[in-house]
Design a protein around this motif. Structure first.
Motif, mmCIF file in Angstrom:
data_model
loop_
_atom_site.group_PDB
_atom_site.id
_atom_site.type_symbol
_atom_site.label_atom_id
_atom_site.label_comp_id
_atom_site.label_asym_id
_atom_site.label_seq_id
_atom_site.Cartn_x
_atom_site.Cartn_y
_atom_site.Cartn_z
ATOM 1 N N ILE A 65 -14.072 53.023 -14.249
ATOM 2 C CA ILE A 65 -12.647 53.337 -14.165
ATOM 3 C C ILE A 65 -12.014 53.010 -15.517
ATOM 4 C CG2 ILE A 65 -10.479 52.952 -12.956
ATOM 5 C CD1 ILE A 65 -12.119 51.813 -10.620
ATOM 6 N N GLU A 66 -11.507 54.044 -16.168
ATOM 7 C CA GLU A 66 -10.827 53.874 -17.448
ATOM 8 C C GLU A 66 -9.360 53.535 -17.202
ATOM 9 O OE1 GLU A 66 -10.090 56.378 -21.608
ATOM 10 O OE2 GLU A 66 -11.018 57.374 -19.896
ATOM 11 N N GLY A 67 -8.785 52.713 -18.067
ATOM 12 C CA GLY A 67 -7.355 52.429 -17.999
ATOM 13 C C GLY A 67 -6.946 51.347 -17.017
ATOM 14 N N VAL A 68 -7.884 50.510 -16.573
ATOM 15 C CA VAL A 68 -7.527 49.390 -15.703
ATOM 16 C C VAL A 68 -6.912 48.297 -16.567
ATOM 17 C CG1 VAL A 68 -8.392 47.605 -14.129
ATOM 18 C CG2 VAL A 68 -9.388 49.896 -14.077
ATOM 19 N N LEU A 69 -5.753 47.802 -16.154
ATOM 20 C CA LEU A 69 -5.092 46.710 -16.857
ATOM 21 C C LEU A 69 -5.743 45.404 -16.416
ATOM 22 C CD1 LEU A 69 -2.779 45.760 -18.706
ATOM 23 C CD2 LEU A 69 -1.334 45.686 -16.667
ATOM 24 N N VAL A 70 -6.253 44.647 -17.381
ATOM 25 C CA VAL A 70 -6.920 43.367 -17.107
ATOM 26 C C VAL A 70 -6.115 42.291 -17.812
ATOM 27 C CG1 VAL A 70 -9.086 42.082 -17.244
ATOM 28 C CG2 VAL A 70 -9.141 44.587 -17.078
ATOM 29 N N LYS A 71 -5.469 41.390 -17.005
ATOM 30 C CA LYS A 71 -4.588 40.361 -17.570
ATOM 31 C C LYS A 71 -5.121 38.971 -17.275
ATOM 32 C CE LYS A 71 0.000 42.412 -16.994
ATOM 33 N NZ LYS A 71 1.292 42.151 -16.329
ATOM 34 N N ASP A 72 -4.884 38.069 -18.223
ATOM 35 C CA ASP A 72 -5.144 36.657 -18.010
ATOM 36 C C ASP A 72 -4.155 36.173 -16.946
ATOM 37 O OD1 ASP A 72 -4.752 33.721 -18.399
ATOM 38 O OD2 ASP A 72 -6.171 34.027 -20.042
ATOM 39 N N PHE A 73 -4.632 35.503 -15.912
ATOM 40 C CA PHE A 73 -3.793 35.080 -14.789
ATOM 41 C C PHE A 73 -2.686 34.125 -15.231
ATOM 42 C CE2 PHE A 73 -2.806 32.430 -11.079
ATOM 43 C CZ PHE A 73 -2.553 33.402 -10.134
ATOM 44 N N ILE A 74 -2.986 33.201 -16.123
ATOM 45 C CA ILE A 74 -1.997 32.199 -16.539
ATOM 46 C C ILE A 74 -1.140 32.703 -17.692
ATOM 47 C CG2 ILE A 74 -1.736 29.897 -17.582
ATOM 48 C CD1 ILE A 74 -4.139 29.031 -15.882
ATOM 49 N N ASN A 75 -1.756 33.308 -18.679
ATOM 50 C CA ASN A 75 -1.023 33.816 -19.841
ATOM 51 C C ASN A 75 -1.054 35.343 -19.811
ATOM 52 O OD1 ASN A 75 0.097 34.459 -22.283
ATOM 53 N ND2 ASN A 75 -1.366 33.314 -23.522
ATOM 54 N N GLN A 76 -0.114 35.934 -19.093
ATOM 55 C CA GLN A 76 -0.137 37.377 -18.882
ATOM 56 C C GLN A 76 0.247 38.191 -20.114
ATOM 57 O OE1 GLN A 76 1.357 38.716 -15.128
ATOM 58 N NE2 GLN A 76 0.381 37.045 -14.043
ATOM 59 N N LYS A 77 0.563 37.511 -21.207
ATOM 60 C CA LYS A 77 0.760 38.214 -22.478
ATOM 61 C C LYS A 77 -0.598 38.589 -23.075
ATOM 62 C CE LYS A 77 5.179 36.147 -23.597
ATOM 63 N NZ LYS A 77 5.944 35.298 -24.507
#
Length: 110
Positions: free
Chosen positions: A38-50
């Motif tokens: 799946i291309e384009g999945v947003l993967v964020k750090d849970f604590i530092n969402q920046k």
């Protein structure tokens, strides 16, 4: 001569330590039914969402240092990848494949 050898060994050991701390860890995200990336999945750090990244055409993402991860994409069920952060307490993802489920489309009422 002995000092040069010890200095060289120290530099090599420091390089190995820094490489192991800062090397990127990578994983893949695929569709659970089709097993396609799946291309384009947003993967964020849970604590530092920046701190975030987006999967490429192979479904691959990478971080050099992170906590638990949030994954999301329109039309797919969002999820949290717990215990897969890159910190010493996490498992790291080292090529691990994670799966996302496509949400059922709501049928238009006529």
């Amino acid at each position: 001569m002995k000092k040069k050898v010890l200095c060289l060994i120290g530099i090599v050991l420091l390089g190995i330590i820094l490489f192991s701390i800062y090397r990127k860890q990578y994983g893949y995200i695929k569709d659970i039914k089709s097993n396609l990336p799946i291309e384009g999945v947003l993967v964020k750090d849970f604590i530092n969402q920046k701190r975030y990244t987006v999967t490429d055409k192979n479904g691959m993402f990478s971080f050099s240092n992170c906590n638990d991860l949030l994954i999301s994409k329109k039309e797919y069920k969002s999820d949290t990848l717990k215990k897969y952060g890159c910190k010493p307490t996490g498992k790291c993802f080292n090529g691990h494949v994670f799966y996302m489920t496509l949400l059922e489309q709501k049928k238009d009422k006529k």
